[in-house]
Design an enzyme around this catalytic site. Structure first.
Site, PDB file in Angstrom:
ATOM      1  CG  PHE A  26      13.505   1.181   0.949  1.00 42.88           C
ATOM      2  CD1 PHE A  26      13.457   0.875  -0.410  1.00 42.88           C
ATOM      3  CD2 PHE A  26      14.729   1.514   1.514  1.00 42.88           C
ATOM      4  CE1 PHE A  26      14.609   0.902  -1.178  1.00 42.88           C
ATOM      5  CE2 PHE A  26      15.886   1.554   0.751  1.00 42.88           C
ATOM      6  CZ  PHE A  26      15.828   1.242  -0.612  1.00 42.88           C
ATOM      7  CB  CYS A  27      10.044  -3.708   0.317  1.00 46.71           C
ATOM      8  SG  CYS A  27       8.581  -3.660   1.387  1.00 46.71           S
ATOM      9  CB  THR A  28       7.620  -3.046  -4.141  1.00 40.70           C
ATOM     10  OG1 THR A  28       8.819  -3.623  -4.652  1.00 40.70           O
ATOM     11  CG2 THR A  28       6.809  -2.433  -5.285  1.00 40.70           C
ATOM     12  N   GLY A  82       5.616  -2.392   0.962  1.00 37.72           N
ATOM     13  CA  GLY A  82       5.619  -2.448   2.414  1.00 37.72           C
ATOM     14  C   GLY A  82       5.578  -3.830   3.006  1.00 37.72           C
ATOM     15  CB  ILE A  89       9.302   2.172  -3.476  1.00 43.72           C
ATOM     16  CG1 ILE A  89      10.487   1.593  -2.713  1.00 43.72           C
ATOM     17  CG2 ILE A  89       9.788   3.093  -4.593  1.00 43.72           C
ATOM     18  CD1 ILE A  89      11.210   0.490  -3.459  1.00 43.72           C
TER      19      ILE A  89
END
Length: 302
Positions: free
Chosen positions: A176-178, A180, A205
């Site tokens: 996951f990241c901020t 995508g 996220i």
């Protein structure tokens, strides 16, 4: 609801003539009163912009007319005031820098997981949950039980994986990241490295915090965002973190109460990273910011 709409967006798609895209895009943003930062590369575009509802809609309409961008990924939230001082449209080698030329998210990526299904996935004992963001972002919030690679930049991720891949052999990998975008590249990279099952959180996220009720959430802390709000929490409500304008890291109330905190000059994390000459430049910049504020203006560095 605030009058300021904030739109984080990205799209991987091949672009040829980058200056021909840059000029008209900058003109549309300026004419619409939209500010923020957009990066354009031969692999696509990425950035965050803010403005009125109408202004954002005009820019998004322009972006969706670009080659391959009809379905550009957009995540919207709101701000009480304009979170950017100006508009930047820049040409780059990569829209998010991994530094591995063979990586191609348009070829194949991992399996997307909707926010509503994310909790069930990451609770699995056979799943390694990896946060692909930088260490200063992870420091203010992440998913429970997630692995922190402790990278300072995304470019360090491949080396981290090479050093740690045996730890996760035979396991599913959920990343996951901020918003995508980093996971698009990271998942393609892991697939080319022989990882059989790679998953990533659709919309990142931000989409999880928007869609998943706080009482059901496995997220702890806040999410760092790349605009003047600095962080957001559940429901994408702006958080309480500020920003160190020397190093760009988020700072808490405790950080601002520390002896090593000097507005615009240093925070506990960066106090030893700059020499006195650099700190004096920062102090002069801070004086100019204060003078602009006294005139009722906003300094571009503020």
């Amino acid at each position: 609801m605030s009058d300021i709409t904030v739109a984080a967006l990205y799209k991987f798609t091949p672009f040829e003539d980058l200056p021909a895209i840059q000029g008209p895009l900058r003109a549309v943003c300026d004419a619409s009163g939209v500010r923020g930062s957009l990066l354009i590369a031969h692999e696509g575009l990425n950035g965050t912009i803010a403005g009125s509802r109408r202004g954002i809609d005009v820019v998004l309409q322009h972006l969706r007319a670009l080659p391959g961008c009809a379905d550009v990924e957009v995540k919207e939230s709101f701000a009480a005031e304009m979170p950017f001082a100006r508009m930047k449209v820049r040409l780059k080698k990569e829209i998010v820098t991994l530094g591995v030329p063979s990586v191609d998210p348009t070829a194949h990526v991992g399996t997307y997981v909707e926010p509503k299904d994310w909790n069930a996935l990451i609770r699995g004992n056979d799943v390694a949950v990896i946060d692909t963001r930088n260490s200063y972002e992870v420091g203010i919030g992440t998913f429970r039980g997630a692995v922190d690679p402790q990278t300072e930049t995304f470019r360090e991720f491949p080396a981290w994986w090479e050093a740690n891949r045996e730890r996760y052999a035979g396991r599913k990998v959920a990343m996951f990241c901020t918003g995508g975008i980093r996971c698009e590249k990271a998942s393609n990279y892991l697939l080319t490295q022989g990882v059989d099952e790679v998953f990533h959180l659709r919309g990142g996220i931000l989409k999880y915090l928007e869609d998943v009720p706080e009482e059901e959430s496995l997220w702890d802390g806040q999410c760092y965002v790349f605009d003047g709000r600095v962080s957001v929490g559940h429901g994408l409500v702006p958080g309480e973190y500020g920003l160190c304008h020397a190093c760009g890291r988020p700072v808490s109330d405790d950080d601002r109460a520390a002896e090593t905190w000097e507005e615009g000059v240093s925070c506990p994390a960066c106090v030893d990273e700059y020499d006195e000459a650099a700190k004096e430049r920062f102090r002069e910049r801070q004086r100019q910011i204060a003078l602009a504020a006294a005139r009722g203006e906003r300094h571009l560095a503020g």
